[in-house]
Structure formats: structure tokens, C-alpha cells
Design a protein around this motif. Structure first.
Motif, PDB file in Angstrom:
ATOM      1  N   GLN A  51       0.764  -1.388  -0.010  1.00 12.28           N
ATOM      2  CA  GLN A  51       0.066   0.106   0.027  1.00 12.28           C
ATOM      3  C   GLN A  51       0.753   1.326  -0.063  1.00 12.28           C
ATOM      4  N   GLU A  52       1.817   1.236   0.869  1.00  8.11           N
ATOM      5  CA  GLU A  52       2.796   2.477   1.086  1.00  8.11           C
ATOM      6  C   GLU A  52       3.561   2.636  -0.242  1.00  8.11           C
ATOM      7  N   ARG A  54       1.220   4.239  -2.954  1.00  8.14           N
ATOM      8  CA  ARG A  54       1.157   5.734  -2.519  1.00  8.14           C
ATOM      9  C   ARG A  54       2.210   6.504  -3.096  1.00  8.14           C
ATOM     10  N   TYR A  90      -3.607  -2.513  -7.145  1.00 10.27           N
ATOM     11  CA  TYR A  90      -2.358  -1.452  -6.901  1.00 10.27           C
ATOM     12  C   TYR A  90      -2.055  -1.001  -8.411  1.00 10.27           C
TER      13      TYR A  90
END
Ligand SMILES: *Cc1c(COP(=O)(O)O)cnc(C)c1O
Length: 226
Positions: A96-97, A100, A143
Motif C-alpha cells: 500500500q505504501e 502511494r 494497486y
């Protein structure tokens, strides 16, 4: 005397064209990396964010930088602007990071899923069953800024060649099982280090990470600065 260029030539000689050689330069100097660059080596692996950022500041994008060490989510932003591949992806939070931070930089970052098969206790790396379950659930499909390129793993730290080859086969077979959940570029099996890269290639490695056979023994550092 350690002859970095000669060592690279020797390791390359052992590898088929289709196997990518990542020179693991952690704890080694910018000067030593430059010598390897002169020998035509472009892929380099580092394990610590601070060291990686410092070396990137000096050497820039002449190097394809691979992050191969455990990566904390709060450090992703320091490498997201330039990293070529993150090989040590071991949690959804990290995915996720990376997604992002890659988005913020307008980049897509290539990643490998790190699997844990070795007999040593380790907090890093997925266990294979969990990874297959998450893939079945479609967890990794969400993603946009992460491109999953394959798996990374390490064999047990032992002299037992059968155990080592068994570990490598388990990593390669994990890759085969996951292929169906990802697209065609999920084609990398990163395994094999100085002591075992030949065995790794026999078992299906497409990318080896070789440090001491190229640069010599690493200077000792007990608390490698993150
Ligand atoms: C240090 C390291 C290597 C290279 O190890 P050598 O034994 O020096 O070849 C490969 N992979 C990972 C993940 C490492 O941390």
C-alpha cells in the motif's frame, strides 16, 4: 587483492544470458561500485535505506538500484523517486505504501514478493500458503503503481546441498503457482547468493544476488545504520 572486474567476469561466465546478475554492494564503497560499473555491471543491490540514498546521491541513475533488505513502510518515501526494483515486499501494508509513494512520484515501481522457506526463524517474507491465499483473494490486483514482477527468496543457511536445493525448488514452485494471478511480466525468480547461486540457477533462478564473490568480504558492521 580483490579484482572486482575479474570477479564479475567470472560470475557472468557461470550464468546464462537470461539470468540477471545483481551485484550486492551493501557496506562497499562508491569507488568499488564505480569499478563494477566500468565492467558493464548495471544492477546493484542494497539492504539499507540510508546507505542506498547516499549512494544514489553520488552515483545517480547510472545504476539500477535494487532494494533487497527489509523495508519499513516509513522509509519507502526516501527511495520511491529512484528505486528500480523493491525485492523485499513482505506485507500488504508495504504494498500500500509503495503504491502511494510511487503515485506521488508519477512512477510505477517493480516489486518482488519475498517468500520465506528457510529453516531459520525470520520475521520477513511471506509463508507460501498465505501468499497464495492473498493472491487468490485478488489482494494484489488493486494497486496501479506497483508492478509485481515475481518472487525473491533465500535458502537455509546450511552446508546441506539437498536442503538448499529443496528450498530453491520451493521458491521456484511458489512462483509457478502464483503466475496465474499476475500478468505476463511476473517472470522473475530472484534467488542465489555467492555460496549457492549455481544451485539456484539449476533450480530455476532468473536473477542472482551476488555480493562477496564480487566485492570480497564485507567490512564488519554489527549495527548497520538504517
Ligand atoms: C547480502 C545479501 C546478498 C549477497 O550475499 P553474498 O553472500 O555476499 O553474495 C544477497 N541477498 C540478500 C537479501 C542479502 O542481504
Amino acid at each position: 587483492m580483490i579484482d572486482i572486474k575479474e570477479n564479475i567476469r567470472k560470475v557472468r561466465e557461470e550464468l546464462q544470458q537470461s539470468v540477471t546478475l545483481v551485484a550486492v554492494s551493501k557496506f562497499h564503497s562508491v569507488r568499488e561500485i564505480e569499478t563494477a560499473l566500468e565492467a558493464g555491471q548495471v544492477d546493484f543491490g542494497e539492504s539499507y535505506v540510508q546507505e542506498l540514498v547516499a549512494k544514489h546521491e553520488t552515483l545517480g541513475d547510472r545504476v539500477r538500484w535494487h532494494m533487497i533488505g527489509h523495508l519499513q513502510t516509513n522509509k519507502v518515501r526516501f527511495i520511491a523517486p529512484f528505486i528500480h526494483m523493491i525485492q523485499s515486499v513482505d506485507s500488504i501494508r508495504l504494498v500500500q505504501e509503495i503504491d502511494r509513494q510511487a503515485g506521488k512520484c508519477g512512477r510505477t515501481i517493480d516489486c518482488l514478493l519475498e517468500v520465506h522457506v528457510a529453516m531459520e526463524e525470520s520475521k520477513t517474507g511471506w509463508n507460501i500458503e498465505d501468499l497464495i491465499l492473498e493472491s487468490e483473494r485478488g489482494t494484489f490486483a488493486a494497486y496501479r503503481n506497483v508492478r509485481f514482477r515475481g518472487v525473491m527468496g533465500m535458502a537455509s543457511n546450511t552446508l546441506d546441498m539437498e536442503r538448499i536445493e529443496g528450498d530453491f525448488r520451493a521458491i521456484a514452485s511458489c512462483h509457478d503457482k502464483l503466475c496465474g494471478y499476475f500478468d505476463d511480466c511476473f517472470d522473475i525468480v530472484s534467488m542465489g547468493m555467492s555460496e549457492d547461486y549455481k544451485a539456484a540457477v539449476r533450480c530455476g533462478s532468473t536473477m542472482v544476488r551476488v555480493g562477496s564473490s564480487i566485492f570480497g568480504p564485507r567490512p564488519m558492521k554489527h549495527t548497520a545504520g538504517q
